[in-house]
Design a protein around this motif. Structure first.
Motif, PDB file in Angstrom:
ATOM      1  N   LEU A   1       0.811  -1.212   0.000  1.00 49.67           N
ATOM      2  CA  LEU A   1       0.000   0.000   0.000  1.00 49.67           C
ATOM      3  C   LEU A   1       0.851   1.272   0.000  1.00 49.67           C
ATOM      4  CD1 LEU A   1      -2.762  -1.052   2.564  1.00 49.67           C
ATOM      5  CD2 LEU A   1      -2.976  -0.943   0.081  1.00 49.67           C
ATOM      6  N   ALA A   2       2.122   1.120  -0.364  1.00 51.80           N
ATOM      7  CA  ALA A   2       3.036   2.263  -0.355  1.00 51.80           C
ATOM      8  C   ALA A   2       2.628   3.310  -1.383  1.00 51.80           C
ATOM      9  CB  ALA A   2       4.468   1.800  -0.604  1.00 51.80           C
ATOM     10  N   ASP A   3       2.222   2.869  -2.563  1.00 53.32           N
ATOM     11  CA  ASP A   3       1.759   3.788  -3.610  1.00 53.32           C
ATOM     12  C   ASP A   3       0.948   2.995  -4.621  1.00 53.32           C
ATOM     13  OD1 ASP A   3       3.599   2.662  -5.641  1.00 53.32           O
ATOM     14  OD2 ASP A   3       5.156   3.697  -4.499  1.00 53.32           O
ATOM     15  N   SER A   4       0.360   3.687  -5.572  1.00 51.70           N
ATOM     16  CA  SER A   4      -0.553   3.045  -6.528  1.00 51.70           C
ATOM     17  C   SER A   4       0.174   2.060  -7.437  1.00 51.70           C
ATOM     18  CB  SER A   4      -1.279   4.099  -7.360  1.00 51.70           C
ATOM     19  OG  SER A   4      -0.367   4.942  -8.025  1.00 51.70           O
ATOM     20  N   ASP A   5       1.431   2.343  -7.774  1.00 51.61           N
ATOM     21  CA  ASP A   5       2.179   1.420  -8.633  1.00 51.61           C
ATOM     22  C   ASP A   5       2.421   0.085  -7.938  1.00 51.61           C
ATOM     23  OD1 ASP A   5       2.314   3.230 -10.713  1.00 51.61           O
ATOM     24  OD2 ASP A   5       4.245   4.052 -10.094  1.00 51.61           O
ATOM     25  N   LYS A   6       2.847   0.143  -6.680  1.00 53.11           N
ATOM     26  CA  LYS A   6       3.093  -1.102  -5.934  1.00 53.11           C
ATOM     27  C   LYS A   6       1.795  -1.860  -5.707  1.00 53.11           C
ATOM     28  CE  LYS A   6       7.383   0.037  -3.507  1.00 53.11           C
ATOM     29  NZ  LYS A   6       7.702   1.239  -4.282  1.00 53.11           N
ATOM     30  N   TRP A   7       0.714  -1.126  -5.455  1.00 55.65           N
ATOM     31  CA  TRP A   7      -0.578  -1.796  -5.254  1.00 55.65           C
ATOM     32  C   TRP A   7      -1.051  -2.470  -6.532  1.00 55.65           C
ATOM     33  CZ3 TRP A   7      -3.681  -4.060  -2.130  1.00 55.65           C
ATOM     34  CH2 TRP A   7      -4.992  -4.325  -2.508  1.00 55.65           C
ATOM     35  N   GLU A   8      -0.908  -1.788  -7.666  1.00 58.15           N
ATOM     36  CA  GLU A   8      -1.340  -2.367  -8.931  1.00 58.15           C
ATOM     37  C   GLU A   8      -0.539  -3.631  -9.255  1.00 58.15           C
ATOM     38  OE1 GLU A   8      -1.906  -1.025 -13.627  1.00 58.15           O
ATOM     39  OE2 GLU A   8      -1.796   0.485 -12.035  1.00 58.15           O
TER      40      GLU A   8
ATOM     41  N   ASP B   1      -9.926   3.279   5.103  1.00 56.76           N
ATOM     42  CA  ASP B   1      -9.949   4.503   5.904  1.00 56.76           C
ATOM     43  C   ASP B   1      -8.586   5.198   5.953  1.00 56.76           C
ATOM     44  OD1 ASP B   1     -12.465   3.639   6.358  1.00 56.76           O
ATOM     45  OD2 ASP B   1     -12.176   3.051   8.432  1.00 56.76           O
ATOM     46  N   GLU B   2      -7.504   4.402   6.063  1.00 61.00           N
ATOM     47  CA  GLU B   2      -6.180   4.983   6.245  1.00 61.00           C
ATOM     48  C   GLU B   2      -5.354   5.000   4.956  1.00 61.00           C
ATOM     49  OE1 GLU B   2      -4.275   3.052   9.486  1.00 61.00           O
ATOM     50  OE2 GLU B   2      -5.870   3.507  10.928  1.00 61.00           O
ATOM     51  N   ILE B   3      -5.989   4.731   3.822  1.00 57.37           N
ATOM     52  CA  ILE B   3      -5.280   4.769   2.541  1.00 57.37           C
ATOM     53  C   ILE B   3      -5.459   6.156   1.930  1.00 57.37           C
ATOM     54  CG2 ILE B   3      -5.101   3.779   0.233  1.00 57.37           C
ATOM     55  CD1 ILE B   3      -6.137   1.157   1.323  1.00 57.37           C
ATOM     56  N   ASP B   4      -4.366   6.868   1.800  1.00 58.67           N
ATOM     57  CA  ASP B   4      -4.430   8.235   1.284  1.00 58.67           C
ATOM     58  C   ASP B   4      -4.241   8.314  -0.227  1.00 58.67           C
ATOM     59  OD1 ASP B   4      -4.784   9.278   3.866  1.00 58.67           O
ATOM     60  OD2 ASP B   4      -2.623   9.234   4.232  1.00 58.67           O
ATOM     61  N   ASP B   5      -3.611   7.304  -0.800  1.00 56.15           N
ATOM     62  CA  ASP B   5      -3.308   7.326  -2.238  1.00 56.15           C
ATOM     63  C   ASP B   5      -4.599   7.090  -3.033  1.00 56.15           C
ATOM     64  OD1 ASP B   5      -2.456   6.697  -4.901  1.00 56.15           O
ATOM     65  OD2 ASP B   5      -0.462   6.243  -4.118  1.00 56.15           O
ATOM     66  N   LYS B   6      -5.062   8.122  -3.713  1.00 56.55           N
ATOM     67  CA  LYS B   6      -6.306   8.025  -4.476  1.00 56.55           C
ATOM     68  C   LYS B   6      -6.176   7.055  -5.646  1.00 56.55           C
ATOM     69  CE  LYS B   6      -8.198  11.103  -1.853  1.00 56.55           C
ATOM     70  NZ  LYS B   6      -9.185  10.682  -0.824  1.00 56.55           N
ATOM     71  N   GLY B   7      -4.949   6.867  -6.143  1.00 54.33           N
ATOM     72  CA  GLY B   7      -4.743   5.931  -7.238  1.00 54.33           C
ATOM     73  C   GLY B   7      -5.067   4.509  -6.839  1.00 54.33           C
ATOM     74  N   ILE B   8      -4.735   4.140  -5.596  1.00 49.12           N
ATOM     75  CA  ILE B   8      -5.059   2.802  -5.087  1.00 49.12           C
ATOM     76  C   ILE B   8      -6.567   2.603  -5.050  1.00 49.12           C
ATOM     77  CG2 ILE B   8      -4.973   1.297  -3.055  1.00 49.12           C
ATOM     78  CD1 ILE B   8      -2.252   2.468  -2.396  1.00 49.12           C
ATOM     79  N   LEU B   9      -7.261   3.598  -4.539  1.00 45.34           N
ATOM     80  CA  LEU B   9      -8.715   3.506  -4.416  1.00 45.34           C
ATOM     81  C   LEU B   9      -9.385   3.460  -5.783  1.00 45.34           C
ATOM     82  CD1 LEU B   9      -9.261   6.103  -1.526  1.00 45.34           C
ATOM     83  CD2 LEU B   9      -8.794   3.646  -1.366  1.00 45.34           C
ATOM     84  N   SER B  10      -8.899   4.285  -6.700  1.00 44.71           N
ATOM     85  CA  SER B  10      -9.486   4.348  -8.033  1.00 44.71           C
ATOM     86  C   SER B  10      -9.293   3.040  -8.784  1.00 44.71           C
ATOM     87  CB  SER B  10      -8.872   5.506  -8.822  1.00 44.71           C
ATOM     88  OG  SER B  10      -9.355   5.532 -10.144  1.00 44.71           O
ATOM     89  N   PHE B  11      -8.062   2.513  -8.752  1.00 42.68           N
ATOM     90  CA  PHE B  11      -7.776   1.259  -9.451  1.00 42.68           C
ATOM     91  C   PHE B  11      -8.601   0.110  -8.876  1.00 42.68           C
ATOM     92  CE2 PHE B  11      -5.436  -2.747  -9.654  1.00 42.68           C
ATOM     93  CZ  PHE B  11      -5.221  -2.868 -11.019  1.00 42.68           C
ATOM     94  N   SER B  12      -8.655   0.012  -7.554  1.00 45.31           N
ATOM     95  CA  SER B  12      -9.370  -1.090  -6.906  1.00 45.31           C
ATOM     96  C   SER B  12     -10.856  -1.043  -7.214  1.00 45.31           C
ATOM     97  CB  SER B  12      -9.145  -1.044  -5.391  1.00 45.31           C
ATOM     98  OG  SER B  12      -7.774  -1.155  -5.077  1.00 45.31           O
ATOM     99  N   LYS B  13     -11.431   0.159  -7.163  1.00 47.03           N
ATOM    100  CA  LYS B  13     -12.867   0.281  -7.433  1.00 47.03           C
ATOM    101  C   LYS B  13     -13.181  -0.037  -8.893  1.00 47.03           C
ATOM    102  CE  LYS B  13     -16.885   3.250  -6.724  1.00 47.03           C
ATOM    103  NZ  LYS B  13     -17.543   2.692  -7.920  1.00 47.03           N
ATOM    104  N   SER B  14     -12.304   0.389  -9.803  1.00 46.03           N
ATOM    105  CA  SER B  14     -12.515   0.100 -11.220  1.00 46.03           C
ATOM    106  C   SER B  14     -12.508  -1.399 -11.476  1.00 46.03           C
ATOM    107  CB  SER B  14     -11.429   0.786 -12.053  1.00 46.03           C
ATOM    108  OG  SER B  14     -11.538   0.440 -13.415  1.00 46.03           O
ATOM    109  N   GLU B  15     -11.534  -2.102 -10.891  1.00 48.60           N
ATOM    110  CA  GLU B  15     -11.463  -3.560 -11.056  1.00 48.60           C
ATOM    111  C   GLU B  15     -12.687  -4.234 -10.442  1.00 48.60           C
ATOM    112  OE1 GLU B  15      -9.063  -5.518 -12.590  1.00 48.60           O
ATOM    113  OE2 GLU B  15      -8.315  -3.623 -13.402  1.00 48.60           O
ATOM    114  N   ALA B  16     -13.115  -3.735  -9.289  1.00 43.82           N
ATOM    115  CA  ALA B  16     -14.267  -4.334  -8.609  1.00 43.82           C
ATOM    116  C   ALA B  16     -15.557  -4.107  -9.393  1.00 43.82           C
ATOM    117  CB  ALA B  16     -14.396  -3.754  -7.205  1.00 43.82           C
ATOM    118  N   ASP B  17     -15.703  -2.923  -9.977  1.00 43.09           N
ATOM    119  CA  ASP B  17     -16.907  -2.623 -10.762  1.00 43.09           C
ATOM    120  C   ASP B  17     -17.066  -3.609 -11.917  1.00 43.09           C
ATOM    121  OD1 ASP B  17     -17.614  -0.485  -9.172  1.00 43.09           O
ATOM    122  OD2 ASP B  17     -16.696   1.029 -10.463  1.00 43.09           O
TER     123      ASP B  17
END
Length: 321
Positions: free
Chosen positions: A90-97, A152-168
């Protein structure tokens, strides 16, 4: 002096006897039982202590308040060996992806858990992910187990955006499984016809793509190998639906080998009838015309075919009859 020596000897003997008796008593109540397989089990005949016996109360009568008896079942993700290193993934959106692509397959038959580690329905798990309030974590176990992790504690919007897109996409495609494939009557760019009637009783593998989708084009070699693997089965049909016009597809495919039958001008059918949300999208249609699996990559398609279609295909193989 003699009396003193006698007293000392007597005390030593008494101490030795006491030690011997207590030692044998402990060994009797706590023994190693050797099993038939050579392993040893520690057994005790004494009553075990409660693992949690803390009682706190300000009342002099010894009664505890309701708050004293409450426990929380919320998982401590930060201190649990069953979870990946959250500081890393969860360090940044690249590592999460990268983590997501290597570990999470929402179209697979995984075991879904809520934030407390309780098993829930896959539809509920995917629905919760679409809310954007959770991301999925894969448990470090031998099974394919995913657990919801609150954002709640994830500040990187890229992580949230990518995860929600995949989930949708995953939730929409999962919701399609078990539904009927809409009626169709296609003619491919070489003049061959395919319809709901002519393919009845057959397994259909459909790929949705278009010439402007680079991920779709990159999948061609793997899709060709998949075609080579299954096309010998007489009751399996491969179809690919494309946005583009026939003349452009014919020209494009002279430079990009794709052995699946290609049907042109199918953007509306893919979007409105099938419900494709991204490209490529792949479907497995069973013998009754129902959507058995709908996924968004050739890797997911291969995994689904191995688990779902291959046992059925074996029955159609003349060599295996």
């Amino acid at each position: 002096m003699k009396n003193i020596l006698i007293t000392i000897v007597t005390m030593a003997v008494a101490f030795g006897i006491t030690f011997y008796v207590l030692s044998n008593f402990y060994k009797k109540d706590n023994e190693l039982e050797f099993n038939a397989d050579g392993t040893a089990t520690f057994s005790s005949t004494t009553e075990p202590e409660d693992t949690y016996t803390e009682e706190t109360s300000d009342d002099s009568n010894g009664e505890s308040s309701d708050d004293d008896t409450k426990t929380t079942s919320t998982t401590d993700f930060s201190d649990n060996d069953m979870f990946p290193d959250l500081d890393v993934v969860l360090a940044d959106s690249d590592k999460w992806e990268t983590y997501f692509k290597e570990n999470i397959n929402l179209s697979s038959d995984f075991i879904p858990l809520d934030t407390d580690g309780e098993e829930i329905e896959k539809s509920d798990f995917l629905s919760d992910l679409t809310s954007g309030s959770f991301v999925p974590l894969k448990l470090l176990s031998g099974d394919q187990i995913y657990q919801l992790y609150p954002t709640d504690e994830i500040d990187d919007k890229g992580i949230l955006s990518f995860s929600k897109s995949e989930a949708d996409v995953a939730y929409a495609y999962f919701s399609k499984e078990g539904t009927k494939l809409p009626e169709f009557n296609f003619q491919d760019i070489n003049g061959n016809r395919y319809s709901s009637g002519s393919t009845n009783g057959k397994i259909i593998i459909i790929t949705c793509w278009h010439m402007g989708s680079k991920p779709s084009i990159r999948e061609f070699p793997k899709l060709n190998r998949l075609y080579d693997k299954y096309e010998a089965y007489e009751d399996v049909v491969f179809l690919s639906l494309a946005f583009d016009k026939s003349d452009k597809l014919l020209q494009f495919l002279t430079k990009n080998e794709f052995r699946h039958p290609v049907i042109a001008n199918q953007e509306a059918f893919m979007r409105d009838e099938i419900g494709a949300k991204q490209y490529p999208t792949h479907l497995i249609i069973d013998e009754d015309g129902n959507i058995e699996k709908m996924v968004s990559s050739v890797g997911q398609l291969e995994a689904a075919l191995q688990k779902i279609a291959e046992p059925d295909l074996t029955e159609f193989n003349d060599g295996g009859m």
